[in-house]
Design an enzyme around this catalytic site. Structure first.
Site, PDB file in Angstrom:
ATOM      1  N   SER A   1      52.446  35.848  34.507  1.00  0.00           N
ATOM      2  CA  SER A   1      53.770  35.755  35.123  1.00  0.00           C
ATOM      3  C   SER A   1      54.289  34.326  35.153  1.00  0.00           C
ATOM      4  CB  SER A   1      53.735  36.325  36.545  1.00  0.00           C
ATOM      5  OG  SER A   1      52.817  35.610  37.355  1.00  0.00           O
TER       6      SER A   1
ATOM      7  N   LYS B   1      50.986  30.683  26.532  1.00  0.00           N
ATOM      8  CA  LYS B   1      51.097  32.134  26.715  1.00  0.00           C
ATOM      9  C   LYS B   1      52.386  32.681  26.102  1.00  0.00           C
ATOM     10  CE  LYS B   1      47.325  33.469  28.732  1.00  0.00           C
ATOM     11  NZ  LYS B   1      46.458  34.463  28.070  1.00  0.00           N
TER      12      LYS B   1
END
Length: 316
Positions: A113, A145
């Protein structure tokens, strides 16, 4: 048409000793999957492209759960951003490039996240990706990421392989890292409050103001979501995985104090970084698949603390 996932499907869990990977491996074993493939970092350095390709070529998994990563909390990310960026990029490139060359039919990449902009509207929808500046304290990890998410989407579009990505919220659970300097906030606080009780300390210091809000997901719930995604999801949009609820760090500290039996004073240190003010995920897409988290935060904290107490000699 992608193949149906069965209990005899060969599945490689990359990063099976980490928090997310170990939870996925536990669940697959409980569900009766009989052809599980693993390798420790000593057996296979995923930063080594040639070794990674040889390993995948030898084992030929039909499903890859890409949970391997270099991870850490605010302090660790701030101390070694170049290492976080380099190691995670190399792990992802080695694993995804080899899987693509071998045309492995199914891969689930676990993002984070933290890939979302620091100040995006809450709860955060998947469409917020790349819509604004990142949180500086974990920018290097987040960029790595993001590269993985784009890599998966690019392979889908160019090669037609049914690979997918998920963005878990903050994870915790058995097998977590409890080092006070390198751990994420929840395990770091569990350890800090435990030590205060053990030594009889009157106060516990918590980084930041206590006002930022965070969402916490037990790793076993993430594993169940991963299996649901592998069985039912096939799209190039990443999927948020979280609880849909958050808590202020001050509230988390109070819960951890209750869990560990600490009755002293909790002091916040505003000279330390808070990180992102709030990070709550919109989980409508994963819930549409029928998945719901099963472990509440209070229950999860108690079981995680019990695990920590029983495994101190391993994790400290």
């Amino acid at each position: 048409m992608r193949r149906v996932l069965t209990r005899t499907t060969p599945v490689y869990v990359a990063g099976h000793t980490g928090l997310a990977g170990s939870a996925c491996l536990r669940l697959l074993r409980r569900r009766g999957f009989s052809r599980l493939i693993t390798a420790t970092s000593a057996e296979l350095d995923l930063r080594d492209r040639a070794a990674t390709k040889e390993f995948l070529g030898r084992h030929r998994p039909e499903v890859v759960v890409a949970a391997a990563a270099r991870v850490g909390g605010i302090a660790a990310n701030a101390a070694a951003p170049a290492e976080f960026l380099s190691d995670n990029l190399r792990i992802q490139l080695s694993l995804l490039d080899a899987a693509r060359e071998l045309r492995l039919p199914r891969l689930l990449f676990l993002g984070s996240s933290c890939v979302y902009p620091r100040d995006c509207p809450q709860p955060i929808r998947e469409s917020a990706l790349l819509s604004g500046p990142l949180e500086p304290t974990n920018e290097a990890y987040a960029i790595a990421k993001i590269a993985g998410l784009v890599h998966v989407r690019s392979v889908r579009r160019e090669d037609g392989l049914p690979w997918i990505s998920a963005m878990p919220t903050n994870l915790y659970g058995p097998g977590d890292r409890f080092d006070a300097e390198r751990a994420h906030v929840l395990p770091a606080l569990l350890r800090k409050f435990h030590e205060a009780v053990r030594t009889g300390a009157d106060t516990v210091e918590v980084w930041g103001t206590g006002r930022p809000r965070r969402e916490f997901l037990h790793a076993d719930d993430l594993a169940a979501a991963c299996l649901a995604l592998l069985q039912h999801y096939d799209d190039d949009e990443p999927v948020n995985v979280g609880t849909g609820e958050d808590i202020a760090i001050a509230g988390l500290a109070r819960l951890i104090a209750e869990t560990t039996g600490f009755t002293g004073e909790v002091r916040f240190d505003p000279s330390r970084p808070d990180g992102t003010p709030r990070k709550l995920l919109d989980v409508g897409r994963v819930r549409a698949l029928g998945w719901r988290p099963a472990i509440g935060l209070r229950e999860g904290l108690a079981s995680t603390y019990d695990w920590f107490v029983r495994h101190q000699e391993v994790v400290v």
